[in-house]
Design an enzyme around this catalytic site. Structure first.
Site, short mmCIF file in Angstrom:
data_model
loop_
_atom_site.label_atom_id
_atom_site.label_comp_id
_atom_site.label_asym_id
_atom_site.label_seq_id
_atom_site.Cartn_x
_atom_site.Cartn_y
_atom_site.Cartn_z
CG PHE A 77 -1.56 1.22 1.63
CD1 PHE A 77 -2.22 2.02 0.71
CD2 PHE A 77 -1.51 1.64 2.96
CE1 PHE A 77 -2.82 3.22 1.09
CE2 PHE A 77 -2.11 2.83 3.36
CZ PHE A 77 -2.75 3.62 2.43
N GLY B 225 22.80 -2.93 5.31
CA GLY B 225 24.06 -3.41 4.72
C GLY B 225 24.18 -2.98 3.27
CE1 TYR C 254 4.50 -3.78 11.36
CE2 TYR C 254 3.49 -2.40 13.03
CZ TYR C 254 3.98 -2.57 11.76
OH TYR C 254 3.95 -1.52 10.86
CE LYS D 40 7.74 -1.93 10.70
NZ LYS D 40 8.32 -1.57 9.40
CE1 TYR E 264 23.99 -2.43 10.39
CE2 TYR E 264 25.09 -1.63 8.42
CZ TYR E 264 24.71 -2.68 9.24
OH TYR E 264 25.06 -3.96 8.90
#
Ligand code: UDP
Length: 318
Positions: free
Chosen positions: A11, A107, A150, A154, A164
């Site tokens: 969506f 990555g 979920y 997250k 990162y």
């Protein structure tokens, strides 16, 4: 730019793809079609600026052409256990998309020296004890509850993205997306917008889970996409809420849909069992997005719903 986008047939992913292509970017879209729908990107067949990779985001990703941006939107997102597309029925895939999918896409961004944007969620706030929710709130989540596959995926994804950024110096962004609606939501994903609209179009009473006093704040998809585009171009690395602050109870929301569709079942609502862990109030504080991105939603709920209802009518053949 050359942009890699996971969840491109979903969506949000498909609307984002359309917008990025219209801005002159090239999009390499990845989807495994577990919850994505080929119909959402069918119109892009033959568009030389779009390439589809049929792949699971939780497996190693190789892209040869040089990327400028990586965006990670792939994940089941409906909490409804009554739908085969809901994450309670795709628990391992959901955890893998949030954990391994985030690792793989980060990555990929690092290898290409590309910028990165993570699609996170208001679900990181859990069943919030602070109202409205701003980005400094740490949340109230049950790590082993029905929504944990979920929420925790997250939350892990946000932590991985910050790692990162801090450790590898990748230019990252995190958008916390609140309830969003519009054309291309799946009819069968069990969320409140498709459920209520279909019930109303069939002249059935709307099924309210629990007592209907729980609230949500619904953002039309074009507003959300605009907010994401602005965040992509900003220098902000910490999470930013994007959503519509207009809060409405689920009962009132049902009344609005009945009114717009002229559902003769009227205001008869059917109280089904409440969903486990259903957040009782949810409303974004969007001060940060206003200040930083000069963004706020423009589309009124009824206007967005009218467009969405037209889409569902065409899908259902009425
Ligand atoms: N809901 C409802 N009837 C439905 C589907 C959902 O009353 O047929 C309620 C649900 O309990 C929740 C709200 O609507 O309080 C929003 O649910 P949705 O699944 O759209 O997403 P969520 O915001 O919970 O992730």
């Amino acid at each position: 730019m050359r942009i890699f986008l996971s969840g491109a047939a979903g969506f949000l992913g498909s609307h984002l793809t359309d917008r990025l292509l219209s801005e002159g970017h090239r999009v390499i879209g990845l989807d495994n079609f577990i919850t994505g729908d080929i119909a959402n990107i069918q119109h892009l067949a033959g568009n030389s600026n779009f390439r589809l990779m049929r792949q699971d985001v939780s497996l190693h990703i190789e892209v040869e052409e040089k990327l400028d941006y990586v965006m990670h939107f792939a994940s089941p997102a409906s909490p409804n256990p009554a739908s085969a597309l809901g994450y309670p029925n795709l628990p391992i895939q959901t955890l893998k998309a949030g954990a391994l999918g985030t690792l793989n896409t980060l990555g990929l961004a690092k290898r290409h020296g590309a910028k990165y944007l993570l699609a996170s969620t208001s679900e990181v706030y859990g069943d919030p004890k602070v109202h409205p929710q701003d980005e400094t709130y740490w949340g109230n989540c049950d790590p082993v509850g029905p929504r944990s596959v979920y929420d925790e995926a997250k939350r892990f994804a946000e932590a991985m993205t910050m790692a990162y950024h801090r450790f590898h110096r990748v230019g990252t962004h995190i958008v916390r997306i609140f309830n969003t609606f519009g054309p291309r939501m799946r009819l069968d994903d069990g969320r409140v917008v498709p459920n209520f609209i279909q019930q109303a179009l069939r002249h059935e009473p709307l099924t309210i889970y629990g007592n209907g006093t729980q609230t949500r704040s619904f953002c039309y998809v074009s507003d959300l996409v605009e907010g994401i585009l602005r965040l992509m171009q900003s220098d902000e690395h910490l999470p930013v809420n994007i959503g519509n602050p207009a809060e409405i109870s689920i009962r009132e929301f049902a009344e609005v849909i009945n009114r717009i569709t002229g559902n003769p079942a009227g205001l008869i609502v059917q109280y089904a069992d409440g969903l486990g862990d259903d957040p009782q109030r949810r409303q974004p504080d969007i001060s940060k997005a206003k200040e930083l991105l000069n963004w706020q939603p423009k589309v009124a709920l009824e206007d967005g719903l009218t467009k969405t209802i037209d889409y569902f009518k065409s899908k259902l053949g009425n």
